[in-house]
Design a protein around this motif. Sequence first.
Motif, mmCIF file in Angstrom:
data_model
loop_
_atom_site.group_PDB
_atom_site.id
_atom_site.type_symbol
_atom_site.label_atom_id
_atom_site.label_comp_id
_atom_site.label_asym_id
_atom_site.label_seq_id
_atom_site.Cartn_x
_atom_site.Cartn_y
_atom_site.Cartn_z
ATOM 1 N N TYR A 162 39.389 36.125 45.555
ATOM 2 C CA TYR A 162 40.420 35.379 44.979
ATOM 3 C C TYR A 162 39.672 34.151 44.539
ATOM 4 C CZ TYR A 162 43.384 31.216 44.355
ATOM 5 O OH TYR A 162 43.954 30.196 43.512
ATOM 6 N N ASP A 164 36.396 34.281 42.855
ATOM 7 C CA ASP A 164 35.246 34.730 43.270
ATOM 8 C C ASP A 164 35.170 34.412 44.924
ATOM 9 O OD1 ASP A 164 34.725 35.676 41.170
ATOM 10 O OD2 ASP A 164 33.758 33.726 40.099
ATOM 11 N N PRO A 214 46.654 35.533 41.625
ATOM 12 C CA PRO A 214 45.598 36.503 40.769
ATOM 13 C C PRO A 214 44.780 37.019 41.895
ATOM 14 C CG PRO A 214 45.019 34.305 40.104
ATOM 15 C CD PRO A 214 46.219 34.077 41.156
ATOM 16 N N GLU A 216 41.519 40.149 43.022
ATOM 17 C CA GLU A 216 40.715 41.077 42.268
ATOM 18 C C GLU A 216 40.339 42.173 43.529
ATOM 19 O OE1 GLU A 216 36.386 41.778 39.972
ATOM 20 O OE2 GLU A 216 37.158 39.692 40.467
ATOM 21 N N ASP A 218 37.838 45.306 44.299
ATOM 22 C CA ASP A 218 36.530 46.060 44.055
ATOM 23 C C ASP A 218 36.386 47.422 45.251
ATOM 24 O OD1 ASP A 218 33.952 45.707 42.321
ATOM 25 O OD2 ASP A 218 33.308 46.112 44.413
ATOM 26 N N ALA A 240 37.550 48.756 39.527
ATOM 27 C CA ALA A 240 37.996 47.167 39.554
ATOM 28 C C ALA A 240 39.326 46.951 39.044
ATOM 29 C CB ALA A 240 36.806 46.578 38.660
ATOM 30 N N CYS A 241 40.015 46.246 40.157
ATOM 31 C CA CYS A 241 41.598 46.349 39.684
ATOM 32 C C CYS A 241 41.826 44.583 39.652
ATOM 33 C CB CYS A 241 42.471 46.851 40.863
ATOM 34 S SG CYS A 241 42.281 48.862 40.755
ATOM 35 N N GLN A 242 42.481 44.105 38.593
ATOM 36 C CA GLN A 242 43.214 42.971 38.742
ATOM 37 C C GLN A 242 44.508 43.091 38.979
ATOM 38 O OE1 GLN A 242 41.000 40.380 37.762
ATOM 39 N NE2 GLN A 242 39.142 41.944 37.377
ATOM 40 N N THR A 244 47.984 41.020 40.295
ATOM 41 C CA THR A 244 48.942 39.604 40.562
ATOM 42 C C THR A 244 50.087 39.947 41.304
ATOM 43 O OG1 THR A 244 48.322 39.131 38.388
ATOM 44 C CG2 THR A 244 49.990 38.078 39.480
ATOM 45 N N ARG A 257 49.311 45.020 37.506
ATOM 46 C CA ARG A 257 47.955 45.669 37.875
ATOM 47 C C ARG A 257 47.311 46.154 36.605
ATOM 48 N NH1 ARG A 257 51.127 49.417 41.531
ATOM 49 N NH2 ARG A 257 53.077 48.272 40.459
ATOM 50 N N CYS A 259 43.652 48.359 36.401
ATOM 51 C CA CYS A 259 42.366 49.124 37.009
ATOM 52 C C CYS A 259 41.592 49.729 35.791
ATOM 53 C CB CYS A 259 42.635 49.988 38.046
ATOM 54 S SG CYS A 259 43.661 49.433 39.375
#
Length: 266
Positions: A162, A164, A214, A216, A218, A240-242, A244, A257, A259
């Motif tokens: 979250y 970084d 949000p 992330e 990995d 890598a999936c973003q 929410t 989502r 990816c």
Amino acid sequence: MADRVHPRDSPFHTETTPLSLSRPSPPDSEKPVPPPGTYVIQIPKDQVYRVPPPENASRYQSYTRRKPRRSSCHCCCCWFLGLLAAIVFLSAVAAGVFYLVVRPESPNYSVESIAFKGFNLTTTSSPPSAISPEIHVTVRAQNPNKKIGIYYERESSVKLFYSDIKLCDGVLPAFYQPSKNVTEFQTALTGSGIKLTSAVQKGLVDAQKQGKVPLELDLRAPVRIKVGPIKTWTITVKVACQLTVDKLTADANIVSRDCDYGVDPW
């Protein structure tokens, strides 16, 4: 032997001349008679060289020995370049045949569900207390290939971030996925003593109030591809999936989502 004849305008006549200078006699009518003042020079055969003289023999030999070396080196370079070109050509042909026969396709990955535990963000203590979250993630892996199987090996990693900040991490199970198969597997991610700043904690609280947190995800997984009886070397799948989510609880819902999939071949 005929007497030596000197030109009329030559006043000198010496018997010790090393070379024989004579005017040819015309015994035969077929041979032309040289004009007056013409000399015929006779040189002994032992002074006529068809090979280099002794003082230049070593130089001649060194020159003739260098030529085969240059020619041999040139031939080696030609053979090497030809072999390299043949290898490149055959590799290209093999890759083209493999693609036409196997028709490889990229696997698809997505996050199906996620559940949170250990996020106590309601307190307003200053400084914020450390958290030890536990997150259960369900990942869906689809292998669309007809002739390719995938071995998921050990030493994988899954991390959740979250802003970084790493909240927790874990590993994937090792398994084999056959062709034309969809597999869903669940992995547990844990974190211990994660210290959040006041600004980060406030951001999480505000995001939950808005219903949009949000995150992330990995994922790194070493895999081996199986085509018939042949297995490839180990390559690394990177996902890598973003994500929410609406809240950080056990009944959290995924709002969106996205990816991205990549491969590290070495």
